[in-house]
Design an enzyme around this catalytic site. Structure first.
Site, mmCIF file in Angstrom:
data_model
loop_
_atom_site.group_PDB
_atom_site.id
_atom_site.type_symbol
_atom_site.label_atom_id
_atom_site.label_comp_id
_atom_site.label_asym_id
_atom_site.label_seq_id
_atom_site.Cartn_x
_atom_site.Cartn_y
_atom_site.Cartn_z
ATOM 1 N N THR A 73 0.839 -1.202 0.000
ATOM 2 C CA THR A 73 0.000 0.000 0.000
ATOM 3 C C THR A 73 0.871 1.247 0.000
ATOM 4 O O THR A 73 0.664 2.164 -0.812
ATOM 5 C CB THR A 73 -0.929 -0.015 1.235
ATOM 6 O OG1 THR A 73 -1.727 -1.205 1.170
ATOM 7 C CG2 THR A 73 -1.826 1.203 1.278
ATOM 8 N N GLN A 184 1.457 -9.346 -6.018
ATOM 9 C CA GLN A 184 1.124 -10.777 -6.102
ATOM 10 C C GLN A 184 2.146 -11.574 -6.914
ATOM 11 O O GLN A 184 1.998 -12.793 -7.058
ATOM 12 C CB GLN A 184 -0.276 -10.966 -6.704
ATOM 13 C CG GLN A 184 -1.413 -10.466 -5.810
ATOM 14 C CD GLN A 184 -1.622 -11.304 -4.540
ATOM 15 O OE1 GLN A 184 -1.149 -12.435 -4.430
ATOM 16 N NE2 GLN A 184 -2.339 -10.746 -3.569
ATOM 17 N N HIS A 206 4.662 -10.000 3.069
ATOM 18 C CA HIS A 206 3.798 -11.032 3.663
ATOM 19 C C HIS A 206 3.076 -11.895 2.624
ATOM 20 O O HIS A 206 2.372 -12.831 2.970
ATOM 21 C CB HIS A 206 2.809 -10.409 4.661
ATOM 22 C CG HIS A 206 1.695 -9.596 4.073
ATOM 23 N ND1 HIS A 206 0.411 -10.070 3.987
ATOM 24 C CD2 HIS A 206 1.664 -8.340 3.558
ATOM 25 C CE1 HIS A 206 -0.371 -9.130 3.461
ATOM 26 N NE2 HIS A 206 0.369 -8.069 3.186
ATOM 27 N N CYS A 330 -20.968 -8.585 -7.823
ATOM 28 C CA CYS A 330 -21.663 -7.446 -7.217
ATOM 29 C C CYS A 330 -22.954 -7.220 -7.979
ATOM 30 O O CYS A 330 -22.939 -6.909 -9.155
ATOM 31 C CB CYS A 330 -20.769 -6.217 -7.318
ATOM 32 S SG CYS A 330 -21.544 -4.747 -6.717
HETATM 33 N N1 PLP Z 1 -1.697 -4.745 -4.132
HETATM 34 C C1 PLP Z 1 -2.165 -5.991 -4.266
HETATM 35 C C2 PLP Z 1 -2.370 -6.557 -5.633
HETATM 36 C C3 PLP Z 1 -2.472 -6.759 -3.128
HETATM 37 O O1 PLP Z 1 -2.960 -7.999 -3.277
HETATM 38 C C4 PLP Z 1 -2.282 -6.181 -1.846
HETATM 39 C C5 PLP Z 1 -2.628 -6.937 -0.619
HETATM 40 O O2 PLP Z 1 -3.637 -7.584 -0.532
HETATM 41 C C6 PLP Z 1 -1.762 -4.877 -1.763
HETATM 42 C C7 PLP Z 1 -1.483 -4.196 -2.920
HETATM 43 C C8 PLP Z 1 -1.505 -4.231 -0.441
HETATM 44 O O3 PLP Z 1 -0.303 -4.739 0.121
HETATM 45 P P1 PLP Z 1 0.005 -4.569 1.684
HETATM 46 O O4 PLP Z 1 -0.915 -5.500 2.406
HETATM 47 O O5 PLP Z 1 1.432 -4.982 1.833
HETATM 48 O O6 PLP Z 1 -0.192 -3.150 2.014
#
Ligand code: PLP
Length: 384
Positions: A73, A184, A206, A330
């Site tokens: 994020t 991913q 993670h 949805c």
């Molecule tokens: N982008 C994608 C494609 C994700 O799957 C995720 C997490 O689910 C994120 C961004 C966010 O990553 P983080 O949990 O390390 O902030």
């Protein structure tokens, strides 16, 4: 408590004990602040720089291109903020099936009347229409507008993959800045980031058996970067705050293990994915899948026909000790349900569940999941 059957590895993965072992000394004996000049401080600093070098070597780039962050994020936010605030991008081209860490960030910057955004066309599997990307870039560039293109490498719900190289070539042809959310895929493919023409790429520890709250932002050589978090001079003044030393070490160790075992892990996880798919089709040929043939091998997105809603099916699976997640069609167009399914027009009745696998998933977990689903959905069991 019964043993958990964990089939939600695209949400997060368990920490590899080998990664924990590498981290532990920096949670216990070597607690020095990396900015301190005495020995235990220097020990932390040296470990951070060794981890940065390890990550850079594994991703085929220079250490100076790697910034440690708190996760995907933050990396996505930093890349988009930099493109808009520092690199002069006033139009953002993205896709409707990006993670909210991209979509909501783009929305945030587009609240400014000087910044606009558009979505690239996708097919039913969420694959990018490269002609449309080129057409959009062409018309923006002709109008003298500099673009940021932010497209994910693999979709987290249905696994659709982007051809990074093709997208990078198109972006570079039009002088656009190219960011890819590789959360991913880094740790699941041996990516060599310098080869694709990306200016920014995001990863999260993670997702491949590293610690939560860890990530990196790759920034290509010569591309400027703007801090999102202001304060001290850590991370070459790009990301202030005392470093998450053990987290950085954990990230690097997890990536090292992922690259070492990539082929064997991929083959094994593909076998699990296929077994789940085949087992479900034996329950009912009406069960269908949202992934295309060339999707990320760790995820399987399944549509169960009938009247049971996604949330109820997930709750019943949870009661049986099975962890999976939604991705439901949805139907109302409101915030409820998956924005990915909604964007791709997959609005059928019934439940949509994402199962996702890792090297630690056992074949027995797949059998338990199929037997449990047969019981819940009242399918006759005809397993061999
Ligand atoms: N982008 C994608 C494609 C994700 O799957 C995720 C997490 O689910 C994120 C961004 C966010 O990553 P983080 O949990 O390390 O902030």
């Amino acid at each position: 408590m019964n043993e958990i059957v964990y089939l939600d590895n695209a949400a997060t993965t368990s920490l590899d004990p080998v990664v924990l072992e590498a981290m532990l000394p920096f949670l216990t004996n070597y607690y020095g602040n990396p900015s301190s000049s005495y020995s235990i401080g220097r020990k932390s600093k040296t470990a951070i720089e060794a981890s940065r070098k390890k990550v850079a070597d594994l991703l085929g780039v220079k250490s100076t291109s790697i910034y440690f962050t708190s996760g995907g994020t933050e990396s996505n936010n930093t890349a988009i903020a930099t493109a808009v605030k520092t690199l002069g991008c006033t139009h953002i081209i993205t896709s409707a099936i990006e993670h909210h860490a991209v979509l909501h960030t783009v929305e945030h910057y587009c609240a400014d009347k000087n910044i606009t955004c558009s979505f690239v066309k996708l097919n039913e599997y969420g694959e990018v229409d490269y002609n449309d990307l080129e057409l959009q870039l062409n018309s923006q560039t002709k109008a003298g507008i500099k673009c940021l293109v932010s497209l994910m490498h693999a979709n987290n719900e249905i696994g659709t993959l982007l051809d990074l190289k093709q997208a990078g070539e198109i972006c570079n042809r039009y002088g656009a800045i190219f960011h890819s959310d590789c959360v991913q895929t880094i740790g699941h493919y041996p990516l060599q980031l310098a080869e694709y023409g990306v200016h920014f790429a995001s990863a999260s520890g993670h997702k491949f058996h590293g610690p939560k709250g860890t990530g990196i932002l790759y920034v290509s050589a010569g591309t400027k970067i703007t801090p999102l978090i202001h304060g001290g001079g850590q991370e070459r003044k790009v990301r202030a705050g005392t470093e998450n030393v053990h987290g950085m070490i954990g990230f690097a160790k997890a990536l090292e293990l992922a690259h070492e075992n990539y082929l064997a892990d991929q083959i094994y996880i593909n076998t699990l994915n296929k077994a789940m798919r085949d087992g479900l089709l034996q329950l009912s040929p009406e069960i269908s899948f949202n992934n295309n043939d060339n999707a990320l091998y760790t995820v399987l997105s399944v549509n169960f026909p009938g009247n049971m809603e996604t949330d109820l099916l997930l709750a019943m699976l949870d009661q049986a000790g099975i962890c999976a997640s939604g991705g439901s069609a949805c139907s109302s167009g409101d915030d409820h349900g998956s924005h990915v399914m909604h964007a791709l027009g997959k609005k059928q009745s019934g439940a949509t569940i994402r199962f996702s696998f890792s090297k630690l998933t056992r074949m027995g977990d797949i059998d338990i999941a199929i037997t449990t689903l047969a019981g819940i959905l009242k399918y006759p069991l005809s397993l061999a």
